[in-house]
Design an enzyme around this catalytic site. Structure first.
Site, PDB file in Angstrom:
ATOM      1  N   SER A  35      20.048  -7.957  -4.840  1.00  0.00           N
ATOM      2  CA  SER A  35      21.294  -8.695  -4.489  1.00  0.00           C
ATOM      3  C   SER A  35      21.679  -8.192  -2.903  1.00  0.00           C
ATOM      4  O   SER A  35      21.948  -9.391  -2.497  1.00  0.00           O
ATOM      5  CB  SER A  35      22.293  -8.186  -5.150  1.00  0.00           C
ATOM      6  N   CYS A  36      21.369  -7.260  -2.630  1.00  0.00           N
ATOM      7  CA  CYS A  36      21.921  -7.120  -1.198  1.00  0.00           C
ATOM      8  C   CYS A  36      20.653  -6.780   0.035  1.00  0.00           C
ATOM      9  O   CYS A  36      21.083  -7.035   1.008  1.00  0.00           O
ATOM     10  CB  CYS A  36      22.975  -5.787  -1.102  1.00  0.00           C
ATOM     11  N   GLY A  37      19.650  -6.752  -0.457  1.00  0.00           N
ATOM     12  CA  GLY A  37      18.709  -6.315   0.640  1.00  0.00           C
ATOM     13  C   GLY A  37      18.854  -5.080   0.952  1.00  0.00           C
ATOM     14  O   GLY A  37      18.972  -4.163   0.476  1.00  0.00           O
ATOM     15  N   CYS A  93      19.832  -1.534   2.307  1.00  0.00           N
ATOM     16  CA  CYS A  93      20.757  -0.775   2.063  1.00  0.00           C
ATOM     17  C   CYS A  93      20.681   0.619   2.769  1.00  0.00           C
ATOM     18  O   CYS A  93      19.447   0.989   2.841  1.00  0.00           O
ATOM     19  CB  CYS A  93      21.317  -0.436   0.596  1.00  0.00           C
TER      20      CYS A  93
END
Length: 282
Positions: free
Chosen positions: A114-116, A118
């Protein structure tokens, strides 16, 4: 690839009607990327195109810039304690003489669908120096009508999405609107890495005459991946983030968001959008 989708039993409720049926779901499995035998990152991805995914990830991280810098990518045999190969661990071997980055806690990151990326220590750690400044000479010029046609072309080529409804897509188009390549994944950043990795393996980098279209929003990370691959135009069907707009303005990337039908917002690099009439202030 058979692992792209899986079947699961589902209870289906439609108004007052209840039934059970098998449903086709997109597969999601972890992929560990190793660099010269050392763990570097883990991403949750849709199996398939794992080698381009790993190569594209390393382009985005500034480790690779050409096919000559890549010696080999292999699945790791004996990836489990029992010695079996899960096909969920790949090892990227750099060519002799290619600098190996320090693999510290800042670089040994966990990525999600979802966020790439992290876990970066700071925003500065993400601002990797690009191998190629965006230098499309002569500049790519695209008309709004051409941009408007791209989402339908992308959607028409999404074969796995038709079966699951659960995948993001990234499409690489020529400046004339021809679909050059398309990859699907549970993570839009993975789909972009697969595109860039395939371009690296074929010796096509930098992609200085290309348009990148993503099926969701345009995050800072996606803008960075476009810049790292030398792509001059990034378009998204949803909104960009403020950092994506800032990065686009800093690097000369044309960033288009909310590309739906004949409507779109151009957030940066408007000089590449060929307007037939002056629309400023209207």
């Amino acid at each position: 690839m058979g692992r792209v989708t899986e079947r699961r039993r589902v209870l289906r409720i439609r108004d007052a009607s209840v039934s059970t049926r098998p449903d086709t779901l997109v597969a999601e499995e972890p992929l560990e990327i190793r660099l010269n035998g050392r763990p570097l990152a883990i991403t949750m991805r849709t199996p398939g195109d794992d080698f381009p995914l790993a190569a594209g990830f390393l382009v985005s991280e500034g480790v690779l810039g050409s096919a000559e810098e890549l010696a080999n990518i292999v699945y790791c045999a004996g990836a489990t304690s029992e010695g079996s190969n899960t096909y969920n661990v790949v090892d990227v071997q750099l060519a002799p003489g290619v600098p190996v980055p320090d693999i510290t806690l800042e670089r040994n990151v966990y990525t999600t669908s979802s966020c790439g990326l992290c876990g970066k220590a700071s925003l500065d750690a993400v601002r990797t120096t690009a191998r190629w400044p965006i230098s499309d000479t002569p500049p790519v010029r695209v008309e709004p009508a051409l941009l408007s046609a791209l989402p339908d072309r992308l959607r028409a080529a999404q074969r796995v999405f038709d079966r699951t409804g659960g995948l993001h897509a990234a499409g690489l188009f020529s400046a004339e609107g021809e679909l050059l390549d398309l990859r699907e994944d549970v993570g839009r950043h993975n789909a972009v890495d697969k595109l860039i990795g395939r371009a690296l393996q074929s010796g096509s980098l930098p992609l200085s005459r290309s348009i990148l279209l993503v099926s969701g929003r345009a995050s800072f990370e996606l803008a960075q991946k476009a810049v790292m691959a030398g792509i001059p135009v990034l378009a998204a069907v949803s909104a960009p983030s403020s950092l994506a707009v800032d990065l686009a303005a800093e690097t000369g990337l044309t960033l288009v968001g909310f590309l739906r039908g004949s409507s779109m917002n151009v957030y940066a690099g408007e000089e590449r959008v060929a307007l037939r009439t002056a629309a400023a202030g209207t």
